[in-house]
Design an enzyme around this catalytic site. Structure first.
Site, PDB file in Angstrom:
ATOM      1  N   ASN A  99       5.415   1.855  14.047  1.00  0.00           N
ATOM      2  CA  ASN A  99       5.625   0.952  12.919  1.00  0.00           C
ATOM      3  C   ASN A  99       7.046   1.157  12.411  1.00  0.00           C
ATOM      4  O   ASN A  99       7.306   2.067  11.642  1.00  0.00           O
ATOM      5  CB  ASN A  99       4.594   1.242  11.824  1.00  0.00           C
ATOM      6  CG  ASN A  99       4.795   0.374  10.595  1.00  0.00           C
ATOM      7  OD1 ASN A  99       5.669  -0.484  10.572  1.00  0.00           O
ATOM      8  ND2 ASN A  99       3.994   0.602   9.578  1.00  0.00           N
ATOM      9  N   ILE A 137       3.669 -10.171  14.421  1.00  0.00           N
ATOM     10  CA  ILE A 137       4.684  -9.680  13.521  1.00  0.00           C
ATOM     11  C   ILE A 137       4.051  -8.829  12.417  1.00  0.00           C
ATOM     12  O   ILE A 137       2.872  -8.994  12.102  1.00  0.00           O
ATOM     13  CB  ILE A 137       5.437 -10.851  12.838  1.00  0.00           C
ATOM     14  CG1 ILE A 137       4.448 -11.776  12.184  1.00  0.00           C
ATOM     15  CG2 ILE A 137       6.347 -11.545  13.794  1.00  0.00           C
ATOM     16  CD1 ILE A 137       5.030 -12.959  11.450  1.00  0.00           C
ATOM     17  N   ASN A 138       4.866  -7.961  11.844  1.00  0.00           N
ATOM     18  CA  ASN A 138       4.462  -7.320  10.603  1.00  0.00           C
ATOM     19  C   ASN A 138       4.688  -8.330   9.469  1.00  0.00           C
ATOM     20  O   ASN A 138       5.059  -9.476   9.716  1.00  0.00           O
ATOM     21  CB  ASN A 138       5.273  -6.024  10.396  1.00  0.00           C
ATOM     22  CG  ASN A 138       4.473  -4.995   9.594  1.00  0.00           C
ATOM     23  OD1 ASN A 138       3.793  -5.350   8.632  1.00  0.00           O
ATOM     24  ND2 ASN A 138       4.559  -3.737   9.968  1.00  0.00           N
ATOM     25  N   ASN A 162      -1.210   3.892  15.206  1.00  0.00           N
ATOM     26  CA  ASN A 162       0.042   3.399  14.648  1.00  0.00           C
ATOM     27  C   ASN A 162       0.718   4.553  13.902  1.00  0.00           C
ATOM     28  O   ASN A 162       0.081   5.249  13.129  1.00  0.00           O
ATOM     29  CB  ASN A 162      -0.274   2.229  13.702  1.00  0.00           C
ATOM     30  CG  ASN A 162       0.955   1.629  13.057  1.00  0.00           C
ATOM     31  OD1 ASN A 162       1.660   2.302  12.318  1.00  0.00           O
ATOM     32  ND2 ASN A 162       1.203   0.358  13.317  1.00  0.00           N
ATOM     33  N   CYS A 203       7.522  -1.476   8.273  1.00  0.00           N
ATOM     34  CA  CYS A 203       6.793  -1.520   7.003  1.00  0.00           C
ATOM     35  C   CYS A 203       7.749  -1.860   5.871  1.00  0.00           C
ATOM     36  O   CYS A 203       8.715  -1.153   5.640  1.00  0.00           O
ATOM     37  CB  CYS A 203       6.107  -0.195   6.708  1.00  0.00           C
ATOM     38  SG  CYS A 203       5.257  -0.248   5.126  1.00  0.00           S
ATOM     39  N   LYS A 206       6.250  -2.170  17.114  1.00  0.00           N
ATOM     40  CA  LYS A 206       5.849  -3.280  16.241  1.00  0.00           C
ATOM     41  C   LYS A 206       7.043  -3.812  15.462  1.00  0.00           C
ATOM     42  O   LYS A 206       7.698  -3.084  14.727  1.00  0.00           O
ATOM     43  CB  LYS A 206       4.762  -2.807  15.273  1.00  0.00           C
ATOM     44  CG  LYS A 206       4.242  -3.900  14.370  1.00  0.00           C
ATOM     45  CD  LYS A 206       2.968  -3.488  13.691  1.00  0.00           C
ATOM     46  CE  LYS A 206       2.432  -4.586  12.812  1.00  0.00           C
ATOM     47  NZ  LYS A 206       1.222  -4.155  12.119  1.00  0.00           N
ATOM     48  N   ILE A 232       0.850  -1.188   0.000  1.00  0.00           N
ATOM     49  CA  ILE A 232       0.000   0.000   0.000  1.00  0.00           C
ATOM     50  C   ILE A 232       0.890   1.244   0.000  1.00  0.00           C
ATOM     51  O   ILE A 232       0.564   2.257  -0.612  1.00  0.00           O
ATOM     52  CB  ILE A 232      -0.920   0.015   1.253  1.00  0.00           C
ATOM     53  CG1 ILE A 232      -1.717  -1.296   1.373  1.00  0.00           C
ATOM     54  CG2 ILE A 232      -1.845   1.225   1.231  1.00  0.00           C
ATOM     55  CD1 ILE A 232      -2.689  -1.587   0.287  1.00  0.00           C
TER      56      ILE A 232
HETATM   57  C1  LIG Z   1      -3.446  -4.285   3.317  1.00  0.00           C
HETATM   58  C2  LIG Z   1      -2.572  -4.233   4.538  1.00  0.00           C
HETATM   59  C3  LIG Z   1      -2.135  -3.001   5.021  1.00  0.00           C
HETATM   60  C4  LIG Z   1      -1.318  -2.919   6.144  1.00  0.00           C
HETATM   61  N1  LIG Z   1      -0.925  -1.695   6.607  1.00  0.00           N
HETATM   62  C5  LIG Z   1      -0.156  -1.604   7.725  1.00  0.00           C
HETATM   63  C6  LIG Z   1       0.206  -0.335   8.254  1.00  0.00           C
HETATM   64  O1  LIG Z   1      -0.155   0.723   7.722  1.00  0.00           O
HETATM   65  N2  LIG Z   1       0.979  -0.314   9.374  1.00  0.00           N
HETATM   66  C7  LIG Z   1       1.389  -1.458  10.013  1.00  0.00           C
HETATM   67  O2  LIG Z   1       2.071  -1.379  11.025  1.00  0.00           O
HETATM   68  N3  LIG Z   1       1.032  -2.679   9.536  1.00  0.00           N
HETATM   69  C8  LIG Z   1       0.285  -2.780   8.414  1.00  0.00           C
HETATM   70  N4  LIG Z   1      -0.090  -4.034   7.941  1.00  0.00           N
HETATM   71  C9  LIG Z   1       0.355  -5.240   8.652  1.00  0.00           C
HETATM   72  C10 LIG Z   1      -0.730  -5.785   9.581  1.00  0.00           C
HETATM   73  O3  LIG Z   1      -1.031  -4.856  10.594  1.00  0.00           O
HETATM   74  C11 LIG Z   1      -0.316  -7.117  10.227  1.00  0.00           C
HETATM   75  O4  LIG Z   1       0.814  -6.900  11.033  1.00  0.00           O
HETATM   76  C12 LIG Z   1       0.030  -8.198   9.197  1.00  0.00           C
HETATM   77  O5  LIG Z   1      -0.829  -8.113   8.098  1.00  0.00           O
HETATM   78  C13 LIG Z   1      -0.017  -9.615   9.766  1.00  0.00           C
HETATM   79  O6  LIG Z   1      -1.293  -9.941  10.300  1.00  0.00           O
HETATM   80  P1  LIG Z   1      -2.493 -10.678   9.468  1.00  0.00           P
HETATM   81  O7  LIG Z   1      -1.912 -11.905   8.841  1.00  0.00           O
HETATM   82  O8  LIG Z   1      -3.537 -10.942  10.493  1.00  0.00           O
HETATM   83  O9  LIG Z   1      -2.925  -9.702   8.429  1.00  0.00           O
HETATM   84  C14 LIG Z   1      -0.918  -4.115   6.812  1.00  0.00           C
HETATM   85  C15 LIG Z   1      -1.368  -5.355   6.320  1.00  0.00           C
HETATM   86  C16 LIG Z   1      -2.183  -5.432   5.201  1.00  0.00           C
HETATM   87  C17 LIG Z   1      -2.642  -6.776   4.719  1.00  0.00           C
END
Ligand SMILES: Cc1cc2nc3c(=O)[nH]c(=O)nc-3n(C[C@H](O)[C@H](O)[C@H](O)COP(=O)(O)O)c2cc1C
Ligand SMILES: Cc1cc2nc3c(=O)[nH]c(=O)nc-3n(C[C@H](O)[C@H](O)[C@H](O)COP(=O)(O)OP(=O)(O)OC[C@H]3O[C@@H](n4cnc5c(N)ncnc54)[C@H](O)[C@@H]3O)c2cc1C
Ligand code: FES
Lengths: 313, 313
Positions: free
Chosen positions: B133, B198-199, B105, B136, B172, B77
């Site tokens: 964060n 985790i991220n 965040n 990323c 994070k 994104i």
């Molecule tokens: C479309 C999308 C956008 C995300 N945007 C952010 C973000 O802006 N900041 C962040 O710290 N993590 C972001 N993440 C990571 C999620 O917060 C999460 O850590 C990661 O997707 C793993 O968890 P999940 O498998 O439940 O999605 C994003 C994930 C997805 C799929």
């Protein structure tokens, strides 16, 4: 606390019919659970639903077209967006019709749905076409598989805007991609075809195909342009609605600029959520005040946009 | 059999605050504040973590920004967001409608950006805490480059800690490192009140017809069920090596879809859990998971979910 009135929701729907329209094209008719009525009764053409196909089984191995056999192995986790091709709300039911093309793992699973099966959908989503009732002429431009929302729009306009002239231009790669429109082929001249979906509303239809297998040979937007040159409709009293592949929409936007006729387009983007949560479906737009670019969300701000707000690349 | 639901306490402590249950939204998957309103009662969530906010608005990357993979998805994104000023003006006031604690965040390209955003947000009583964060994978500068360098993690955590007054500080972590515990330890030593992990994993999908990456950004972050077992392992590792000795809570996540998934993370050592990708297909799943947790506790005769934290044998 203020009371929150939902505009969309997660609903179960039962399949009434899932009909093959020839080749890879299908029409599925769904009956929504009753509590979907309040939000679906105000749904408009151009809006869409997100369907959960993750729990559906694949067709038998021998029914999977070879070009999709690798893709079929993929596990699905995201829902898939589909536009309304029609919605009928009555006293005690909401019936939603969707036209779909089998293109990959999700749509391949959808074709196995049969009457009595239940699926989950989220909707109604996005912003649909705005019907300008004060216009004299509405021009609908449909490109092949992108046509379902215009089938919906034409039916609604015919019943709501009695005095409006509706003209439809349909383009496709070849005759086989016109299956969504209830195609009727002339017995003697094979390229002479009629489209039942528009015919039943008495709507005048112009057809073109890239290979000349139906209607005129050429691009639908060229056919539209010629028509505008010959018929010179008053730009102020005319509006264009376009739906189809991005290249066709870009060409429609160019026609709109050239003839100063306002035009709405329905765009497609890869969507993870469809509900404004993820920012995956960005559409680059123009800030008319300072000329800068910014992104709107296809799923929330669209999928229908005015063609002059989109930055065409 | 078991314990009655009303006698089961799902509440957990996160630093100085208490969450009514361990369920939190994952940043970037649930919008800014109220986007889930049509689907769930946000007050039923333990906590809400917003989309990443930066000092200036960010447009984000070109499309395609997402692609589905086997049991997962990639996103790039690019931290598209409205920027801290607009966030304070339009979104922070909405938080007052809910009883759920909000965690914002924050992300940046240089350390000063993080400090400036944290300083501005720390003034609002509607905000319970901040999540840094530093992980990323989808921006050229900042993001993950911070999270993989212990010296930078130290500097950023210490600097932010100075300006956030009584707010809870969550750091994070990225899994894209050789030893996640090294980074975790630095963050805790600098005053992090909780760690979240985790991220996403940096990953790529190639279109074999064009031989190009599918995402415009070329690479993206892998999330969803595909990463869950790795996330469970990393949570357990950080729990044993850093969090438990230091008495710091972990917020675990990565691929959680069901109550069973969430309970696995809690047994591994998480105090709270985040739901990300699963909300796209099922925006109500966080609330359903909370119910499912009660069933588990009843079956295992646990009167408090806290008995389960880090109970791995
Ligand atoms: C479309 C999308 C956008 C995300 N945007 C952010 C973000 O802006 N900041 C962040 O710290 N993590 C972001 N993440 C990571 C999620 O917060 C999460 O850590 C990661 O997707 C793993 O968890 P999940 O498998 O439940 O999605 C994003 C994930 C997805 C799929
Ligand atoms: C708002 C909206 C409305 C739609 N309405 C309809 C409809 O009424 N009828 C219909 O048949 N289809 C419609 N689609 C497209 C439909 O969602 C996709 O065909 C479907 O998701 C394909 O899923 P799959 O798993 O079968 O194939 P996949 O393997 O996911 O996709 C098949 C091929 O299409 C491409 N693709 C998939 N989704 C998109 C997208 N959103 N934009 C551009 N390329 C894409 C892929 O790259 C791939 O080459 C709509 C899409 C959107 C965004
Ligand atoms: S598809 Fe998620 S915001 Fe549009």
């Amino acid at each position: 606390m203020e009371h929150h009135l939902p505009k969309k929701g997660i609903f179960n729907a039962s399949v009434l019919q899932n009909k093959n329209l020839g080749d890879k094209f299908y029409r599925i008719t769904l009956e929504l659970e009753k509590n979907g009525k309040s939000v679906f009764s105000s749904a408009v053409p151009g809006q869409f639903v997100e369907i959960d196909v993750s729990r559906l089984a694949l067709p038998a191995e021998n029914l999977i077209p070879p070009q999709y056999s690798d893709a079929a192995k993929r596990n699905i986790i995201l829902r898939r967006p589909f536009s309304f091709a029609d919605i009928v709300c009555s006293e005690d039911s909401v019936i939603v019709e969707i036209l779909y093309t089998v293109l990959g793992p999700a749509t391949m699973r959808m074709k196995t749905l049969k009457s009595g099966d239940t699926i989950s959908l989220i909707g109604p989503l996005g912003n649909g076409f705005s019907i300008s009732e004060n216009k004299k002429t509405a021009i609908l431009v449909a490109g092949g598989m992108g046509a379902p929302p215009l089938v919906h729009l034409s039916g609604l306009m015919k019943s709501q805007c009695k005095d409006m002239e509706i003209i439809v231009f349909v383009g496709a790669k070849s005759i086989s991609e016109l299956a969504f429109f209830d195609l009727k082929i002339d017995k003697l001249i094979k390229t002479k075809v009629k489209l039942g979906e528009f015919e039943k509303h008495n709507i005048k239809t112009h057809i073109s195909t890239d290979d000349g297998s139906a209607g005129l040979k050429g691009f639908v937007t060229d056919m539209l342009k010629n028509w505008l040159i010959q018929n010179k409709p008053d730009a102020k009293d005319t509006v264009i609605y376009a739906c189809g592949p991005e290249a066709m929409l870009r060409a429609s936007a160019a026609v709109s600029t050239e003839f100063k006729i306002r035009c709405q387009v329905s765009l497609e983007r890869r969507m993870a959520c469809g509900t404004g949560l993820c920012q995956s479906c960005a559409v680059k737009c123009l800030n008319k005040e300072d000329g800068s670019n910014f992104y709107k969300l296809c799923c929330k701000d669209g999928p229908v946009f005015w063609s002059d707000e989109v930055v065409w690349e | 059999m078991g314990i009655e639901h009303k006698n089961i306490d799902l509440s957990v402590k996160l630093g100085s605050t208490s969450l009514k249950n361990p369920l939190m939204t994952a940043s970037g998957t649930c919008g800014y504040v109220d986007e889930l309103d049509d689907f769930i009662d946000i007050n039923k969530l333990g906590g809400y973590i917003t989309k990443s906010i930066t000092i200036k608005p960010r447009l984000g990357n070109d499309v395609p920004r997402i692609v589905e993979t086997d049991s997962g998805m990639l996103n790039a994104i690019g931290l598209a967001n409205i920027g801290v000023e607009k966030f304070i003006k339009e979104k922070v006031p909405l938080m007052g409608r809910y009883k759920t604690p909000f965690f914002v965040n924050i992300a940046g390209q240089i350390i000063d950006d993080y400090v400036a955003v944290a300083d501005k947000l720390a003034q609002f009583k509607q905000i319970t805490g901040l999540e840094l964060n530093i992980s990323c994978p989808n921006v050229k500068q900042g993001g993950i480059t911070f999270g993989t360098d212990p010296a930078l993690v130290k500097q950023i955590t210490c600097e932010v800690k100075k300006v956030i007054r009584d707010k809870i500080l969550i750091v994070k972590l990225t899994p894209n490192v050789t030893n996640i515990s090294t980074i975790a330890k630095v963050a805790v030593d600098c005053g992090a009140d909780a760690l979240s992990l985790i991220n996403t994993f940096t990953a790529m999908v190639i279109d074999i017809e064009s031989r190009k990456p599918v995402l415009a950004n070329r690479t993206g972050g892998l999330s969803g069920p595909a990463i869950k077992p790795i996330a469970v392992y990393l949570v357990n590792k950080v729990y044993n090596e850093v969090a438990k000795p230091a008495g710091i809570p972990l917020i675990g996540g990565g691929g959680i879809r069901t109550a069973s998934d969430a309970i696995e993370f809690i047994i591994a050592g998480a105090t709270a859990v985040t739901i990300g990708t699963a909300s796209f297909a099922n925006p109500d799943c966080s609330v359903k998971i909370a119910e499912g947790m009660k069933n588990y506790c009843a079956r295992h005769k646990l009167s408090s979910i806290t008995e389960l934290i880090g109970s791995l044998k």
